[in-house]
Design a protein around this motif. Structure first.
Motif, mmCIF file in Angstrom:
data_model
loop_
_atom_site.group_PDB
_atom_site.id
_atom_site.type_symbol
_atom_site.label_atom_id
_atom_site.label_comp_id
_atom_site.label_asym_id
_atom_site.label_seq_id
_atom_site.Cartn_x
_atom_site.Cartn_y
_atom_site.Cartn_z
ATOM 1 N N GLU A 13 -0.622 -51.886 136.811
ATOM 2 C CA GLU A 13 0.165 -51.789 138.055
ATOM 3 C C GLU A 13 -0.360 -52.808 139.058
ATOM 4 O OE1 GLU A 13 0.566 -47.939 139.875
ATOM 5 O OE2 GLU A 13 0.814 -46.979 137.912
ATOM 6 N N LYS A 63 8.046 -49.652 146.807
ATOM 7 C CA LYS A 63 7.457 -50.840 146.182
ATOM 8 C C LYS A 63 8.379 -51.475 145.143
ATOM 9 C CE LYS A 63 2.685 -49.381 146.992
ATOM 10 N NZ LYS A 63 2.896 -47.928 147.292
ATOM 11 N N HIS A 82 6.121 -42.133 134.833
ATOM 12 C CA HIS A 82 4.893 -41.752 134.126
ATOM 13 C C HIS A 82 5.227 -40.636 133.157
ATOM 14 C CE1 HIS A 82 2.425 -44.099 136.873
ATOM 15 N NE2 HIS A 82 3.040 -43.555 137.882
ATOM 16 N N ASP A 110 4.153 -38.622 143.851
ATOM 17 C CA ASP A 110 4.732 -39.864 144.360
ATOM 18 C C ASP A 110 5.970 -40.240 143.555
ATOM 19 O OD1 ASP A 110 3.452 -43.229 145.065
ATOM 20 O OD2 ASP A 110 4.948 -41.982 146.063
ATOM 21 N N ASN A 155 -1.946 -41.259 133.523
ATOM 22 C CA ASN A 155 -2.022 -42.304 134.535
ATOM 23 C C ASN A 155 -2.877 -41.859 135.724
ATOM 24 O OD1 ASN A 155 -0.844 -44.765 136.074
ATOM 25 N ND2 ASN A 155 -0.466 -43.045 137.411
ATOM 26 N N GLU A 156 -3.971 -42.631 135.983
ATOM 27 C CA GLU A 156 -4.803 -42.394 137.179
ATOM 28 C C GLU A 156 -5.276 -40.938 137.276
ATOM 29 O OE1 GLU A 156 -3.171 -43.824 140.844
ATOM 30 O OE2 GLU A 156 -3.398 -45.897 140.204
ATOM 31 N N ASN A 195 9.119 -44.139 147.568
ATOM 32 C CA ASN A 195 8.124 -45.144 147.236
ATOM 33 C C ASN A 195 8.854 -46.479 147.298
ATOM 34 O OD1 ASN A 195 6.681 -47.113 145.582
ATOM 35 N ND2 ASN A 195 5.276 -45.397 145.195
ATOM 36 N N TYR A 200 -3.342 -52.296 149.272
ATOM 37 C CA TYR A 200 -4.306 -51.236 149.584
ATOM 38 C C TYR A 200 -5.700 -51.818 149.818
ATOM 39 C CZ TYR A 200 -0.904 -47.764 147.947
ATOM 40 O OH TYR A 200 0.212 -46.982 147.778
HETATM 41 C C1 ADA Z 1 -0.510 -45.520 141.729
HETATM 42 C C2 ADA Z 1 0.394 -44.688 140.822
HETATM 43 C C3 ADA Z 1 1.862 -44.962 141.018
HETATM 44 C C4 ADA Z 1 2.221 -45.115 142.509
HETATM 45 C C5 ADA Z 1 1.378 -46.260 143.091
HETATM 46 C C6 ADA Z 1 1.669 -46.446 144.574
HETATM 47 O O1 ADA Z 1 -0.968 -46.663 141.083
HETATM 48 O O2 ADA Z 1 0.081 -44.877 139.455
HETATM 49 O O3 ADA Z 1 2.600 -43.863 140.475
HETATM 50 O O4 ADA Z 1 1.929 -43.909 143.157
HETATM 51 O O5 ADA Z 1 0.000 -45.906 142.967
HETATM 52 O O6 ADA Z 1 2.821 -46.729 144.897
HETATM 53 O O7 ADA Z 1 0.713 -46.316 145.357
#
Ligand code: ADA
Length: 554
Positions: free
Chosen positions: A460, A527, A308, A130, A373-374, A525, A430
């Motif tokens: 996050e 966001k 990350h 991502d 991360n995750e 992405n 989500y």
């Molecule tokens: C996760 C991840 C991020 C990004 C985010 C998203 O938390 O750590 O890198 O992928 O989701 O935008 O869904």
């Protein structure tokens, strides 16, 4: 510019910034000699916008003597050749590496780097993801000329004892000649001299010393006082090398649920930030880095999470100068157990940690070391990996708390391993849960699974919004919906007594791998609070207002 301050007064060095030749190995432009900028991404070269493959970089250099080449970041695998001979190999785009060439004949030489950004079984960390793994020499290359002994690094950890600031100092000194040599070192800071123990160096040696720095002014986010630490190396009373580092007198500690900055509990109002820009890819020039941090300041942000991967030293220098607190993390995003069982995974993670801490530990702005991360923090094998990496961090730098951003919710079995519990959550995006309810559930679970009484960060939180998509019905992906969700998330969570801060996901829109494009409109992405050109979305004003309601201290 390599750093925001001069790192040497005695050691000659030059930055190999400028036009290089690049020769793609595959595709329509295979074999063509093109021109490209270093530092830079090859995606900025016409015809290479989507290139995933290998390319040979070439530059002719005039030099001689003991030559040290320092590569600050090559994405993502580098094989370095000097006059056609292989001299170095490195994996990972986000940490530096170097090679030393002894007794180079004075004259012109050919430096070549075969750069590879392909995905495959050799690469456990750069995978379709991502975010986009760019290609190229994305950070500066430096050519230095060395005498026979030199200082590879100086690490300075500030500590307060009985009301006085001390520096705990370590240095690695290397000797390029066969016979051992006796060396002396002196450091100067704030008008004071610190004498290191005389040492006989065979091939290399770690020197240590400690000293009180009288009347040192503390480093605080609101008053980021920095000091240059200039160290000189001598042989037989002759200065042969030097290295300047920069320090800030501050201590990060944990007290119950609070993260203390020189004893005061902080509130994190942060942003997760990828190194990505529509015009520069992951090779942002200094001006663009400054602009990002000025924007974060304008949003009343006080912290950045380097999501990350380890960031460019110059960005961290800017955070030092602006008093922006940093969570820096090793390179990993969303790797499940299968990924973590790649035979290269553990070494590639540990190498990244070694290089990250060696490179960045002097930055006073860095307050937390993060990892993985995750990733699979809900399995026994995953736990072993988290344990192994936290142990390495604590061995290299015990002065900072450690954490990781979990998404394993009430299945996480690694919360006992951290100093600070951190979760990623996306209420109203989500999940239909309300932010406060969601956060309380996470805090409650953490209290039963090793996180009881520890500081808790929302690492996050956010929502998607496509720049320019306006919709009166406030539909998902509209700027209006993103603004509405972020406003609620901040209002409900940032004043919770159990939470000592949050990082909004994310500062800016970023390019993602093609493989992610089905649930990432624009193959981005989306966001970001600003888009990939740093154009403000409606959420900007919401975040600015809501972050502005809170001080940086609890
Ligand atoms: C996760 C991840 C991020 C990004 C985010 C998203 O938390 O750590 O890198 O992928 O989701 O935008 O869904």
């Amino acid at each position: 510019m390599i750093r925001l301050f001069e790192t040497h007064r005695i050691r000659p060095y030059q930055e190999l910034t400028g036009l290089w030749t690049i020769i793609p190995a595959e595709g329509e432009l295979a074999g063509n000699e093109l021109l490209t900028m270093v530092p830079g991404c090859w995606e900025q070269v016409p015809g290479l916008e989507n290139y995933r493959g290998q390319a040979l970089y070439r530059k002719t250099i005039a030099c001689g003597g003991n030559v040290r080449l320092v590569f600050k970041g090559v994405s993502h695998t580098a094989d370095v050749l000097w006059d056609g001979e292989p001299v170095a190999h490195h994996y990972n785009a986000y940490t530096s590496f170097d090679t030393v060439l002894r007794n180079v004949q004075e004259g012109e030489h050919t430096l070549e780097i075969l750069v590879d950004n392909r995905f495959g079984p050799e690469s456990a960390l750069h995978i379709p993801n991502d975010y986009h793994t760019y290609g190229g020499i994305i950070r500066p290359v430096v050519l230095e000329t060395l005498r026979n002994t030199y200082i590879e690094w100086v690490h300075a950890i500030p500590e307060k004892h009985n009301g006085e600031w001390m520096l705990s100092l370590k240095a690695l000194v290397k000797n390029l000649q066969e016979e051992p040599v006796d060396v002396e070192m002196i450091s100067r800071i704030a008008g004071q001299e610190i004498i290191w123990p005389k040492t006989r160096v065979a091939s290399e040696a770690v020197l240590e010393t400690r000293a009180v720095v009288a009347n040192a002014e503390e480093y605080l986010p609101e008053s980021p006082k920095l000091y240059l630490l200039h160290t000189e190396l001598s042989e037989k009373d002759q200065i042969v090398d030097d290295l300047t580092e920069r320090v800030g007198f501050r201590e990060i500690s944990i007290s119950g649920k609070e993260i203390l900055w020189n004893g005061r509990p902080i509130r994190i109002k942060g942003f997760c930030r990828h190194e990505d820009h529509a015009l520069f890819g992951s090779a942002l020039p200094l001006e663009a880095m400054v602009q990002d941090l000025i924007t974060i300041r304008d949003l009343h942000g006080n912290a950045v999470r380097t999501s990350h991967y380890p960031n460019d030293e110059r960005f961290l220098d800017l955070c030092d100068e602006m008093g922006i607190m940093v969570w820096e993390e090793n390179h990993a995003r969303g790797l499940d157990e299968e990924h973590m069982r790649n035979p290269h995974f553990r070494k590639q993670c540990l190498d990244c940690i070694d290089e990250m801490i060696r490179q960045d530990q002097n930055h006073p702005s860095i307050m937390i070391w993060g990892i993985l991360n995750e990733c699979a923090s809900d399995t026994e094998y995953g736990r072993m990996c988290y344990q192994e990496q936290f142990a390495r961090i604590r061995e290299l730098d015990p002065s900072r708390p450690v954490s990781f951003a979990s998404c394993r919710f009430n299945n996480d079995i690694c919360l006992d391993l951290v100093d600070i519990v951190s979760y990623n959550m996306y209420p109203l995006w989500y999940s239909t849960k309300q932010p406060k309810e969601y956060a309380k559930e996470l805090v409650e679970y953490a209290g039963t699974a090793g996180g009881l009484g520890k500081p808790f960060i929302i690492s996050e939180v956010g929502a998607g919004g496509i720049y320019g998509y306006r919709n009166d019905a406030c539909l998902k992906w509209s700027e209006e919906r993103q603004a509405q969700i972020l406003c609620t998330q901040i209002q409900e969570v940032l004043n919770m007594e159990e939470i000592c801060g949050m990082f909004i996901w994310q500062f800016c829109d970023v390019r993602v791998s093609e493989e992610w494009s089905m649930n990432r409109p624009r193959t981005m992405n989306n966001k970001g609070i600003v888009d990939e050109y740093r154009r403000k979305k409606l959420a900007y004003k919401e975040v600015q207002r809501e972050y502005g309601r809170f001080s940086s201290y609890r």
